[in-house]
Design an enzyme around this catalytic site. Structure first.
Site, PDB file in Angstrom:
ATOM      1  N   TRP A  46       0.818  -1.213   0.000  1.00  0.00           N
ATOM      2  CA  TRP A  46       0.000   0.000   0.000  1.00  0.00           C
ATOM      3  C   TRP A  46       0.854   1.267   0.000  1.00  0.00           C
ATOM      4  CZ3 TRP A  46      -0.258  -3.965   3.523  1.00  0.00           C
ATOM      5  CH2 TRP A  46       0.450  -3.779   4.707  1.00  0.00           C
ATOM      6  N   ARG A  47       2.163   1.107  -0.009  1.00  0.00           N
ATOM      7  CA  ARG A  47       3.035   2.291  -0.022  1.00  0.00           C
ATOM      8  C   ARG A  47       2.932   3.021  -1.354  1.00  0.00           C
ATOM      9  NH1 ARG A  47       6.224   1.717   4.620  1.00  0.00           N
ATOM     10  NH2 ARG A  47       4.544   2.300   6.017  1.00  0.00           N
ATOM     11  N   GLU A  59      -5.736   0.840   5.707  1.00  0.00           N
ATOM     12  CA  GLU A  59      -5.764   1.418   7.055  1.00  0.00           C
ATOM     13  C   GLU A  59      -6.704   0.653   7.976  1.00  0.00           C
ATOM     14  OE1 GLU A  59      -3.682   3.339   8.324  1.00  0.00           O
ATOM     15  OE2 GLU A  59      -2.667   3.892   6.480  1.00  0.00           O
ATOM     16  N   THR A  65      -3.653  -4.933  13.869  1.00  0.00           N
ATOM     17  CA  THR A  65      -3.159  -6.130  13.178  1.00  0.00           C
ATOM     18  C   THR A  65      -1.755  -5.878  12.648  1.00  0.00           C
ATOM     19  OG1 THR A  65      -5.446  -6.510  12.533  1.00  0.00           O
ATOM     20  CG2 THR A  65      -3.801  -7.830  11.414  1.00  0.00           C
ATOM     21  N   TYR A 104     -11.238  -9.206  14.472  1.00  0.00           N
ATOM     22  CA  TYR A 104     -11.983  -7.946  14.618  1.00  0.00           C
ATOM     23  C   TYR A 104     -12.934  -7.741  13.430  1.00  0.00           C
ATOM     24  CZ  TYR A 104      -8.439  -7.054  18.165  1.00  0.00           C
ATOM     25  OH  TYR A 104      -7.615  -7.144  19.250  1.00  0.00           O
ATOM     26  N   TYR A 142      -8.804   8.246  13.772  1.00  0.00           N
ATOM     27  CA  TYR A 142      -7.556   7.770  13.187  1.00  0.00           C
ATOM     28  C   TYR A 142      -7.729   7.458  11.704  1.00  0.00           C
ATOM     29  CZ  TYR A 142      -4.055   4.665  11.515  1.00  0.00           C
ATOM     30  OH  TYR A 142      -3.113   4.119  10.713  1.00  0.00           O
ATOM     31  N   ASP A 160      -1.817   6.800  16.329  1.00  0.00           N
ATOM     32  CA  ASP A 160      -2.175   5.427  16.704  1.00  0.00           C
ATOM     33  C   ASP A 160      -1.251   5.053  17.869  1.00  0.00           C
ATOM     34  OD1 ASP A 160       0.295   4.935  15.583  1.00  0.00           O
ATOM     35  OD2 ASP A 160      -0.391   3.436  14.148  1.00  0.00           O
ATOM     36  N   CYS A 208      11.339   2.897  17.194  1.00  0.00           N
ATOM     37  CA  CYS A 208      10.960   3.327  18.546  1.00  0.00           C
ATOM     38  C   CYS A 208      10.031   2.258  19.150  1.00  0.00           C
ATOM     39  CB  CYS A 208      10.271   4.693  18.462  1.00  0.00           C
ATOM     40  SG  CYS A 208      10.114   5.511  20.048  1.00  0.00           S
ATOM     41  N   CYS A 215      17.540   3.197  19.506  1.00  0.00           N
ATOM     42  CA  CYS A 215      17.794   4.645  19.470  1.00  0.00           C
ATOM     43  C   CYS A 215      18.966   4.986  18.551  1.00  0.00           C
ATOM     44  CB  CYS A 215      18.031   5.174  20.868  1.00  0.00           C
ATOM     45  SG  CYS A 215      16.599   4.925  21.928  1.00  0.00           S
ATOM     46  N   CYS A 218      17.702   5.981  15.247  1.00  0.00           N
ATOM     47  CA  CYS A 218      16.595   6.940  15.205  1.00  0.00           C
ATOM     48  C   CYS A 218      17.033   8.274  14.601  1.00  0.00           C
ATOM     49  CB  CYS A 218      16.047   7.166  16.604  1.00  0.00           C
ATOM     50  SG  CYS A 218      14.703   8.357  16.609  1.00  0.00           S
TER      51      CYS A 218
HETATM   52  N1  ADE Z   1       0.013   1.431  10.513  1.00  0.00           N
HETATM   53  C1  ADE Z   1      -1.204   1.751  10.086  1.00  0.00           C
HETATM   54  N2  ADE Z   1      -1.160   2.368   8.905  1.00  0.00           N
HETATM   55  C2  ADE Z   1       0.130   2.449   8.569  1.00  0.00           C
HETATM   56  C3  ADE Z   1       0.814   2.985   7.473  1.00  0.00           C
HETATM   57  N3  ADE Z   1       0.139   3.553   6.479  1.00  0.00           N
HETATM   58  N4  ADE Z   1       2.140   2.912   7.477  1.00  0.00           N
HETATM   59  C4  ADE Z   1       2.784   2.342   8.510  1.00  0.00           C
HETATM   60  N5  ADE Z   1       2.211   1.797   9.547  1.00  0.00           N
HETATM   61  C5  ADE Z   1       0.886   1.865   9.591  1.00  0.00           C
END
Ligand code: ADE
Length: 341
Positions: A46-47, A59, A65, A104, A142, A160, A208, A215, A218
Site C-alpha cells: 500500500w506504499r 488502514e 493487526t 476484529y 484515526y 495510533d 521506537c 535509538c 533513530c
Molecule cells: N500502521 C497503520 N497504517 C500504517 C501505514 N500507512 N504505514 C505504517 N504503519 C501503519
C-alpha cells in the site's frame, strides 16, 4: 501544558519545544523524519498508494493487526473487491469470508456498510475531507485522518499506538489523548502530511519499539527527551484458557455451527462445535492440539475427531464451500492443520 520540560536531565538545545516549540526545530524534525522515511521505509503493497479505496482498505486492515499478517489479506481482498462498487455489491458473508482469520470482524461489517453508503447515498463519490470520512460507519478519528492525509493530501495528523509512544518518548512523559493529537498536529508536515504520518507510524513500528527501542538508528534522537528510557507503557495482562472442538467429517462434509447473529464476537460466523470437558475426556485419542490468541487471551485448543458435540445441531457443510464461508480465524486454522482445506 506541552511545554513541560526536564531541565535537570536534558540539554537546553532539545527540550520539549521540539514538539510544539520553535518553527526551526519543528522543521528540523520534519526534515529528519522524512529523509529517514524515504531511505528506510518498508516496501509494502500500500506504499505510494493514493487511491482512497485502497488506502481505506489498508488502514482498516492495519488497525490492531500486524503488517506481516495484513499483506496477503490486502492483496486478496483487492483482487476480490477491486473497488468500492464491488464491495458494496457483495453479500456480507462473502466479505466476512475474505476477512476470515484477520480478526476484529466488526471492521469488515463496517467497511461493507460504509461502501454501501458511498455507493447509494453518495453515488459512488468518496468523501473529500477527513471530517466527511469520519461520518461514515466504522471510520473513527484515526482512519479518517489517515485516509485524508494519505489519499487526499489533507494536513491532518494521525495518532495510533505507535505514534503515541514516539510522542511520549520525545516529550519525556505520558500524554493524554488530547495532548498526543495536539503534539502530532504541531509537528505535522503540511506539505507532505501522508508521508509524514506514515513516517511517524513507521518509526514507531520499526525503531521506537515498545520494549527495546533502537535509538542508535533513530533519525530524531537528538530531539528526544528520553532516548528510549521512558518505561514501556504497561503491558495488558494476558489470560490463558482452554477450549475444545469436535471435528466430524462425513461424505466430504464437515459439521459446523453458526455463531448467533447477536453474539458480541464474530457474530454469524461459522465454527466447529465446541466440546464439553466430559466429551474431551471420553475421546482421549485422535486429537490435535494447537495454540491460538484472540485479543488478550491465549487459548490451548484441542480438536477431537468424531466426538459428539455438546449441543446437538449444526450443519454439514461440503468441503468445497468452506473457502467462501465466513469461518472464524480459529476454525480456518484448525481445518488447515487437519488438511481439510
Ligand atoms: N500502521 C497503520 N497504517 C500504517 C501505514 N500507512 N504505514 C505504517 N504503519 C501503519
Amino acid at each position: 501544558m506541552l511545554l513541560w520540560t526536564r531541565r535537570d536531565c536534558f540539554p537546553m538545545t532539545h527540550q520539549i519545544e521540539v514538539v510544539v516549540g520553535s518553527a526551526e526545530k519543528q522543521a528540523w524534525f520534519r526534515r529528519s523524519l522524512l529523509a529517514w522515511y524515504e531511505r528506510h521505509r518498508r516496501d509494502l503493497p500500500w506504499r505510494g498508494e493514493r487511491d482512497p479505496y485502497r488506502v481505506w482498505v489498508s488502514e482498516v486492515m492495519l488497525q490492531q493487526t500486524r503488517v506481516a499478517a495484513v499483506i496477503e489479506y490486502y492483496r486478496k481482498f483487492l483482487q476480490q473487491f477491486p473497488d468500492v462498487r464491488s464491495l458494496a455489491a457483495a453479500r456480507l458473508p462473502k466479505v466476512l469470508a475474505a476477512w476470515s482469520g484477520l480478526g476484529y470482524y466488526r471492521r469488515a461489517r463496517m467497511m461493507h456498510a460504509a461502501a454501501r453508503e458511498i455507493v447509494k447515498a453518495r453515488r459512488g463519490v468518496f468523501p473529500q475531507t477527513a471530517e466527511d470520512w469520519h461520518a461514515l460507519p466504522g471510520i473513527g478519528r484515526y482512519t479518517s485522518a489517515a485516509i485524508a492525509s494519505i489519499a487526499l493530501g489533507e494536513p491532518v495528523a494521525v495518532v495510533d499506538g505507535n505514534v503515541e509512544r514516539v510522542l511520549e518518548r520525545l516529550q519525556g512523559r505520558p500524554l493524554s489523548g488530547a495532548e498526543a493529537w495536539q503534539a502530532a498536529g504541531s509537528l505535522l508536515s503540511k506539505k507532505r502530511p501522508g508521508d509524514f504520518n506514515q513516517a511517524m507510524m513507521e518509526l514507531g513500528a520499526t525503531v521506537c519499539l515498545p520494549r527495546q527501542p533502537n535509538c542508535g538508528e533513530c533519525p530524531v534522537r537528538a530531539g528526544c527527551a528520553t532516548r528510549g528510557v521512558l518505561p514501556a507503557s504497561q503491558q495488558v495482562a494476558r489470560r490463558k484458557a482452554e477450549i475444545a472442538y469436535g471435528l466430524n467429517c462425513r461424505n466430504g462434509s464437515v459439521l459446523l455451527v453458526r455463531r448467533p447473529a447477536n453474539a458480541s464476537l464474530m457474530a454469524g460466523m461459522w465454527e466447529l462445535p465446541e466440546l464439553s470437558r466430559e466429551a474431551v475426556a471420553a475421546h482421549g485419542n485422535g486429537s490435535l492440539s494447537l495454540r491460538h490468541s484472540i485479543t488478550v487471551t491465549d487459548y490451548s485448543v484441542r480438536v477431537v475427531r468424531e466426538a459428539a458435540p455438546a449441543n446437538a445441531g449444526g450443519q454439514w457443510v461440503a468441503r468445497k464451500r468452506l473457502e467462501t464461508l465466513p469461518l472464524t480465524g480459529l476454525t480456518r486454522k484448525i481445518l488447515r492443520a487437519a488438511k481439510i482445506i
